[in-house]
Design an enzyme around this catalytic site. Structure first.
Site, mmCIF file in Angstrom:
data_model
loop_
_atom_site.group_PDB
_atom_site.id
_atom_site.type_symbol
_atom_site.label_atom_id
_atom_site.label_comp_id
_atom_site.label_asym_id
_atom_site.label_seq_id
_atom_site.Cartn_x
_atom_site.Cartn_y
_atom_site.Cartn_z
ATOM 1 N N ARG A 171 0.665 -1.409 -0.142
ATOM 2 C CA ARG A 171 0.165 0.282 0.213
ATOM 3 C C ARG A 171 0.511 1.504 0.122
ATOM 4 N NH1 ARG A 171 -5.064 0.590 1.946
ATOM 5 N NH2 ARG A 171 -5.174 -1.113 2.533
ATOM 6 N N GLN A 222 10.420 9.641 -2.516
ATOM 7 C CA GLN A 222 11.638 8.334 -2.361
ATOM 8 C C GLN A 222 11.754 7.718 -3.374
ATOM 9 O OE1 GLN A 222 13.128 7.930 1.249
ATOM 10 N NE2 GLN A 222 12.645 10.073 0.717
ATOM 11 N N GLU A 244 14.433 2.527 -0.236
ATOM 12 C CA GLU A 244 15.868 2.273 -0.320
ATOM 13 C C GLU A 244 15.480 1.422 -1.706
ATOM 14 O OE1 GLU A 244 18.735 1.375 3.440
ATOM 15 O OE2 GLU A 244 16.277 0.463 3.558
#
Length: 731
Positions: free
Chosen positions: A612, A622, A690
């Site tokens: 989600r 990000q 990441e």
């Protein structure tokens, strides 16, 4: 007492049924106006009355012992207060913080630039001048600083499956290559900083730190007091990327100096000190072996690597982590060698393992596709495993195939031509792609939620390192309690609040968000009881509670009462039964100048599936930020060391090259696929911070090959290396 919720079974999708419509949207950051107007107080901004300044002094030898400090050499500096030499803030890799006696391990020098003392003065300028002029005496011994020629190598036991020799020898196509990556620096925008103040026997530290629940215990241990006598404040942190996970020298030195002087002390690392003394990402040497049959099915997959660290340090970059679950093969082999060198210690830098390991495995997969004459996307699709190849766990949710297909379609992958076929004047144009993968984790985290007539307050010591924690936790609470975001206040970065997971490993938003979710869920249950309906029938929206044909304003149900609930979550059986990870696919187009070797990224597209999406805007930020870092890793970043001393040569952002605006195209897209991971956490979310960097550099390298037909295996692909490869290939 707060009950701990364990993730022992897949979770219902409550957030798919709530009606406030806040979760998942591109809500602006509540802290945004403060940051862009300069009103957000970072660590070094808020100085208590009477605060003085400290500057770290660093070793000028690579290995040995600090014998003496000549304090008289700077006695003439006006405003000089102290030269603090305490072995508790001298890094001791083998034994942690050392004892107080001189000439003990705490006085040991393990790398050039290691902090050894702190000069404290009334002004920053005086402290800086004192640190530069202070004379030190060392007993120096020989040191090994070059990982390519170091003699101390610790081989790890390999992880193997299947009959390697049979799989390798029976293959129709083989790839046997070596890729290298240099050291990387985190170099967050905010330098490492600390402001320490003692109030009696209680230490208050304002710090640039990522994981306060852990940092509190570390700092208490370093200064010799119980953790309950330490309070750490970090409401705003200007980036970390792993470098601020643990307590650093600046925090310990500030605390000890403040206690000695009886005054608050501020210590801010100069940018050069950050490069010299903060953990680096290790360089790597990666040996990739891939073997496939004529149809492109992998028979053998080997990924061996060599990394380095200081003697005694336990951390080892998990280079082959993603290689162990991205693709399946009949036989696999993974091995790591640790080289001991006297350089600044190696540790976690954004996406440890994946940031460098996926570059290599994805470049090697491209080489295999080239040998097979097969589309690189198709090769990957043919080799997706049904379960984790090493552990045998089923994947909790995996949409890698969808990312590959959707990404290829959106990017226009079908227009890709043969290597060297597309030219625009002196520019050679090429396309490349790579998969992305990053394991997902749930880390113990707690939060407290208060609901009153004025709105909701969320309290947790979670940090916001620029990733959007204030926004995400606001959205979780607002969605669960049926409130507009403007009626939710989030308080972060204070260890007097419930202890959170901290920011790191892409687990922060999901872990701390799940704690907020569970605390808010308890409040929902109490509101349901007040309304007179079952919790599963309750609907909260825009301040109204509905259920069982009943309706009432939430404030009427509260009737002046303040509902307070606290919750804690931790991992459980689902982490053992299923493997959770985020996946994605990068597609990149580059232009390579045939005469200068310059590489320009013209456009880039990432498609990701990570459960989600909690905030569309911060998630995209990000993802794109990770992709930009991937471009920098492929083309620019190289933390170089002096081969004689191991001293960092590229010690600032003028010499350590990162991607600038001119290096990044406007056409940089990140797309998120709809996904829920019921085995991950109650939010069904997974980390993205990441995932974006994972594989991004591999797509760039593969695009370079498609543009000009040469492989760059020593990364970064700087113009000189591209030119040398073109010359070697006769192009």
């Amino acid at each position: 007492m707060t009950q701990t919720f364990r993730m022992d079974k897949p979770q219902p999708r409550l957030l798919d049924e709530t009606r406030q419509g806040v979760i998942g949207t591109s809500m602006d950051r509540p802290d945004g106006p403060l940051k862009v107007s300069g009103q957000a107080t970072y660590t070094a901004d808020a100085l208590p009355e009477g605060c003085v300044h400290g500057m770290l002094v660093r070793a000028t030898v690579t290995r040995g012992h600090l014998r003496d400090i000549d304090r008289d050499s700077i006695a003439d500096i006006p405003g000089l207060l102290a030269v603090v030499r305490d072995p508790r803030f001298l890094r001791n890799p083998a034994q942690g913080m050392a004892g107080e006696a001189p000439d003990q391990p705490g006085d040991r020098i393990d790398y050039h630039g290691q902090p050894v003392a702190l000069v404290v003065a009334e002004t920053f300028e005086a402290a800086r001048d004192g640190a530069l002029r202070l004379k030190l005496r060392f007993d120096s011994v020989a040191a090994e600083v070059d990982p390519d020629h170091a003699t101390e190598v610790e081989p790890q036991d390999p992880t193997e499956s299947g009959d390697w020799n049979a799989a390798w020898s029976g293959a129709a196509h083989q790839v046997d290559v070596v890729y290298t990556t240099p050291c990387h620096a985190s170099a967050a925008m905010e330098p490492h900083a600390a402001v320490a103040e003692w109030q009696g026997d209680r230490l208050i530290l304002r710090g640039a730190l990522q994981m306060l629940r852990f940092n509190r215990k570390e700092l208490a241990d370093a200064v010799g007091i119980p953790p309950e006598q330490v309070q750490i404040l970090a409401p705003y942190v200007g980036g970390g990327f792993g470098s601020k996970l643990g307590i650093g020298t600046e925090a310990v030195a500030a605390a000890l100096a403040a206690r000695e002087l009886g005054r608050p002390v501020r210590v801010v690392m100069a940018r050069q000190t950050v490069f010299d003394a903060v953990l680096r990402r290790t360089e790597t040497r990666q040996h990739l072996q891939l073997a496939a049959d004529a149809e492109g099915k992998l028979l053998a997959l080997g990924h061996d690597d060599r990394v380095s660290n200081l003697p005694g340090e336990e951390f080892a970059e998990p280079v082959s982590s993603a290689s162990q679950f991205l693709y399946g093969a009949r036989a696999t082999r993974f091995r790591q060698d640790m080289v001991r060198v006297h350089r600044v210690g190696a540790g976690s830098v954004r996406a440890p393992g994946e940031a460098v390991g996926v570059i290599a495995i994805e470049a090697a997969m491209d080489e295999l596709a080239d040998a097979l004459g097969m589309c690189p996307v198709e090769l990957r699709l043919r080799n997706l495993p049904d379960q984790h190849p090493v552990t045998g766990q089923p994947f909790s949710a995996r949409a890698l195939a969808d990312c590959l297909r959707e990404g290829a379609k959106s990017f226009g992958w079908s227009d890709r031509q043969a290597p060297g076929a597309r030219q625009e004047g002196d520019w050679l144009i090429g396309m490349g792609m790579a998969s992305a993968a990053r394991p997902n984790m749930l880390v113990k985290s707690a939060a407290r939620v208060r609901l009153s007539a004025e709105g909701a307050v969320v309290e947790t010591d979670m940090t916001d390192i620029g990733t959007g924690t204030y926004a995400v936790l606001t959205q979780v609470a607002a969605e669960m309690l049926g409130l507009p975001p403007g009626q939710v206040t989030v308080k972060l970065g204070d260890t007097d609040l419930p202890g959170a997971s901290g920011s790191g490993g892409s687990f922060g938003a999901s872990s701390s968000g799940s704690a907020v979710f569970l605390a808010a869920k308890k409040i929902r249950d109490r509101l349901a009881a007040k309304l007179g309906c079952a919790p599963e029938d309750l609907s909260l929206q825009d301040g109204l509670a509905r259920g069982a044909n009943l309706e009432a304003p939430i404030n009427d149900l509260l009737a002046g009462e303040v509902l307070v609930e606290e919750a804690e979550i931790k991992g459980g059986k689902t982490a053992e039964s299923h493997f959770s990870a985020g996946f994605g696919a990068h597609f990149c187009e580059v232009a390579v100048h045939r005469w200068t070797g310059e590489v320009r990224v013209r456009r880039m597209h990432g498609t990701f599936a990570m459960g989600r999406v909690l905030n569309e805007k911060t998630a995209r930020s990000q993802a794109v930020g990770g992709m930009i870092w991937g471009v920098g890793s492929a083309l620019h970043e190289d933390m170089s060391h002096d081969p004689r001393t191991g001293h960092v040569v590229t010690r600032d952002l003028a010499n350590y090259h990162i991607a600038s605006h001119a290096d990044i195209p406007r056409d940089m897209q990140a797309v998120f696929l709809e996904e829920r991971d019921d085995f991950a956490n109650p939010l069904q979310s997974k980390g993205v911070g990441e995932l974006g960097i994972s594989g991004a550099g591999g797509a760039v390298l593969n695009a370079i090959h498609n543009a000009c037909g040469v492989r760059i295996r020593d990364i970064p692909a700087t113009p000189d290396r591209v030119i040398a490869a073109l010359e070697a290939a006769g192009r």
